[in-house]
Design an enzyme around this catalytic site. Structure first.
Site, PDB file in Angstrom:
ATOM      1  N   ALA A  48       4.862  69.583  63.954  1.00 43.25           N
ATOM      2  CA  ALA A  48       4.157  70.276  62.865  1.00 43.25           C
ATOM      3  C   ALA A  48       4.541  69.674  61.514  1.00 43.25           C
ATOM      4  O   ALA A  48       3.701  69.524  60.622  1.00 43.25           O
ATOM      5  CB  ALA A  48       4.490  71.766  62.895  1.00 43.25           C
ATOM      6  N   ALA A  49       5.816  69.323  61.374  1.00 41.16           N
ATOM      7  CA  ALA A  49       6.289  68.785  60.098  1.00 41.16           C
ATOM      8  C   ALA A  49       5.666  67.413  59.809  1.00 41.16           C
ATOM      9  O   ALA A  49       5.270  67.137  58.667  1.00 41.16           O
ATOM     10  CB  ALA A  49       7.816  68.686  60.103  1.00 41.16           C
ATOM     11  N   ASP A  86       5.186  77.524  63.501  1.00 38.81           N
ATOM     12  CA  ASP A  86       5.723  76.225  63.066  1.00 38.81           C
ATOM     13  C   ASP A  86       4.955  75.722  61.840  1.00 38.81           C
ATOM     14  O   ASP A  86       5.550  75.284  60.854  1.00 38.81           O
ATOM     15  CB  ASP A  86       5.577  75.177  64.179  1.00 38.81           C
ATOM     16  CG  ASP A  86       6.569  75.393  65.309  1.00 38.81           C
ATOM     17  OD1 ASP A  86       7.158  76.480  65.376  1.00 38.81           O
ATOM     18  OD2 ASP A  86       6.734  74.472  66.129  1.00 38.81           O
TER      19      ASP A  86
HETATM   20  O1  PMV Z   1       9.409  74.043  70.118  1.00 36.24           O
HETATM   21  P1  PMV Z   1       8.776  74.346  68.804  1.00 36.24           P
HETATM   22  O2  PMV Z   1       9.576  73.988  67.627  1.00 36.24           O
HETATM   23  O3  PMV Z   1       7.382  73.765  68.698  1.00 36.24           O
HETATM   24  O4  PMV Z   1       8.575  75.957  68.740  1.00 36.24           O
HETATM   25  C1  PMV Z   1       7.659  76.575  69.610  1.00 36.24           C
HETATM   26  C2  PMV Z   1       7.630  78.066  69.445  1.00 36.24           C
HETATM   27  C3  PMV Z   1       6.829  78.782  70.547  1.00 36.24           C
HETATM   28  O5  PMV Z   1       6.869  80.170  70.278  1.00 36.24           O
HETATM   29  C4  PMV Z   1       7.433  78.553  71.930  1.00 36.24           C
HETATM   30  C5  PMV Z   1       5.374  78.316  70.608  1.00 36.24           C
HETATM   31  C6  PMV Z   1       4.531  78.766  69.431  1.00 36.24           C
HETATM   32  O6  PMV Z   1       3.493  78.144  69.213  1.00 36.24           O
HETATM   33  O7  PMV Z   1       4.872  79.748  68.756  1.00 36.24           O
END
Ligand code: PMV
Length: 308
Positions: free
Chosen positions: A102-103, A144
Site C-alpha cells: 500500500a505504501a 492499510d
Molecule cells: O499484511 P498487511 O500489512 O497487508 O495487513 C493486512 C490486514 C488484513 O486485515 C489481514 C487485511 C485487510 O485488508 O485489512
C-alpha cells in the site's frame, strides 16, 4: 528536469486485523520509522522502474509488479500522464504486515500528482491505493491504504468514516520482524475459507469484541487491559491459523521478558510481531530477545512521544 515526489510510511495494526475485512473495527497507527519515497521524472519514452527488487521497463517487470504496473497504466490513462521513470526507495520490510504494498502504491500516486502539479485529495489518494491493493490481495479492507497515507492513529471500519484518535499512551510498543515472509493474500483467503466452510465466524466476532475492549482501555490509558486484549487477539488469530511457530516463539519471548501483551500484526503467516511494555527496560529486553531470535532489527516506539 521536472520531478514529482511522493512519500508514505509503514503502518502497524494494533488489533483487529482479519476481522476488519468482515466490517469489524480495527486500530492502526502510522509507523514513521519505515518509509517509502518515490521520485518520478521524465523517461526516454518508456515507463520504467528503479528499485532494489527490479530495474528496467515496467512491461518486463513480472507478476510481482502486477499491482504497480496496473496502477501506473491506469494513472497514465486517467490523467493523460506521459511515460515516466519511477525511482522507488522503501525501508518498509516486504511481506511483513507493515503495509509495504500500500505504501509503494501511495507514494507512486503522490509522486504522479506532484509531477503533474495536481492536488491530490485524501479520498482520491485512498481510492488509488485501494485500486492497487485489490490487485495485490483481492479484498483489502482499506486500513492499510488509510494508515500509510495519513499521519494519524485510526479506528477503522470498512465503509464508515474512520475515527482519528490521540495515540499518546504511557507505554512502549516493540515491533519485531520474524523473518518469515507472510502473504496477506493467502492469509485473507484461508481465513475466508475457515469462516465460510468451517463456520468460524464466531472467532471474527470474538476479535471484534476484543477490539472494543482494547479501544476503551486505550482511551482510559489502561495499559494493563490493553495488553490483555492484545494477548486475547493473538489467541484468536492462532485459531484462525494465521500465526506461525516463529511468531508464537516471539510472543512467548515477549511474555517472558514482561510484556503486557504481544501478538502478530498485519496479515500474518509470518511478518512482524508487536508487544506492549510498561517500562523502557522491559521494552529493551523484548527488543534484545527478538533481535537475537530472528537476527533482524526490532524497533521501540515510545507511545508517549509518537507524533499525533
Ligand atoms: O499484511 P498487511 O500489512 O497487508 O495487513 C493486512 C490486514 C488484513 O486485515 C489481514 C487485511 C485487510 O485488508 O485489512
Amino acid at each position: 528536469m521536472k520531478i514529482g515526489i511522493g512519500r508514505t510510511h509503514g503502518k502497524i495494526i494494533l488489533i483487529g486485523e482479519h476481522a476488519v475485512v468482515y466490517e469489524s473495527r480495527a486500530i492502526s497507527i502510522p509507523f514513521f520509522e519505515t518509509e517509502c519515497v518515490v521520485e518520478a521524472y521524465d523517461s526516454n519514452g518508456k515507463t520504467s522502474l528503479v528499485s532494489s527488487l527490479y530495474q528496467g521497463d515496467l512491461d518486463q517487470a513480472g507478476s510481482a509488479f502486477d499491482a504497480i504496473s496496473s496502477l501506473i497504466t491506469e494513472l497514465e490513462k486517467k490523467l493523460a500522464l506521459p511515460p515516466l521513470e519511477y525511482n522507488i526507495n522503501s525501508t518498509i520490510p516486504v511481506s511483513a504486515g507493515m503495509g509495504s504494498s500500500a505504501a509503494v502504491a501511495g507514494a507512486i500516486v503522490e509522486a504522479v500528482y506532484d509531477y503533474l502539479d495536481l492536488t491530490l485529495s485524501e479520498e482520491e489518494h485512498f481510492e488509488w491505493i485501494q485500486f492497487a491493493e485489490r490487485i495485490s490481495h483481492g479484498n483489502p479492507s482499506g486500513i492499510d491504504a488509510l494508515t500509510v497515507s495519513r499521519d494519524e492513529a485510526w479506528v477503522f471500519q470498512r465503509g464508515k468514516k474512520p475515527i482519528c484518535f490521540n495515540q499518546k499512551l504511557n507505554a512502549y510498543l516493540v515491533v519485531g520482524q520474524s523473518g518469515v515472509l507472510g502473504s496477506t493474500k493467502v492469509a485473507v483467503s484461508s481465513v475466508r475459507r475457515l469462516v465460510d466452510s468451517e463456520r468460524k465466524y464466531h472467532i471474527i466476532e470474538s476479535i471484534s469484541e476484543t477490539v472494543e475492549h482494547a479501544y476503551a482501555a486505550y482511551l482510559k490509558q489502561d495499559v494493563v487491559s490493553l495488553g490483555r486484549a492484545l494477548n486475547r487477539a493473538q489467541e484468536y488469530l492462532t485459531q484462525l491459523e494465521v500465526s506461525v511457530q516463529e511468531i508464537d516463539e516471539m510472543v512467548m519471548l515477549a511474555q517472558v521478558s514482561g510484556a503486557l501483551g504481544a501478538k502478530l500484526t498485519g496479515g500474518g503467516l509470518g511478518g512482524c510481531v508487536i508487544a506492549l511494555a510498561q517500562t523502557k527496560d522491559v521494552a529493551q529486553a523484548i527488543q534484545k530477545s527478538w533481535e537475537e531470535f530472528s537476527g533482524l532489527s526490532a524497533w521501540i516506539l515510545d507511545l508517549n512521544e509518537e507524533k499525533q
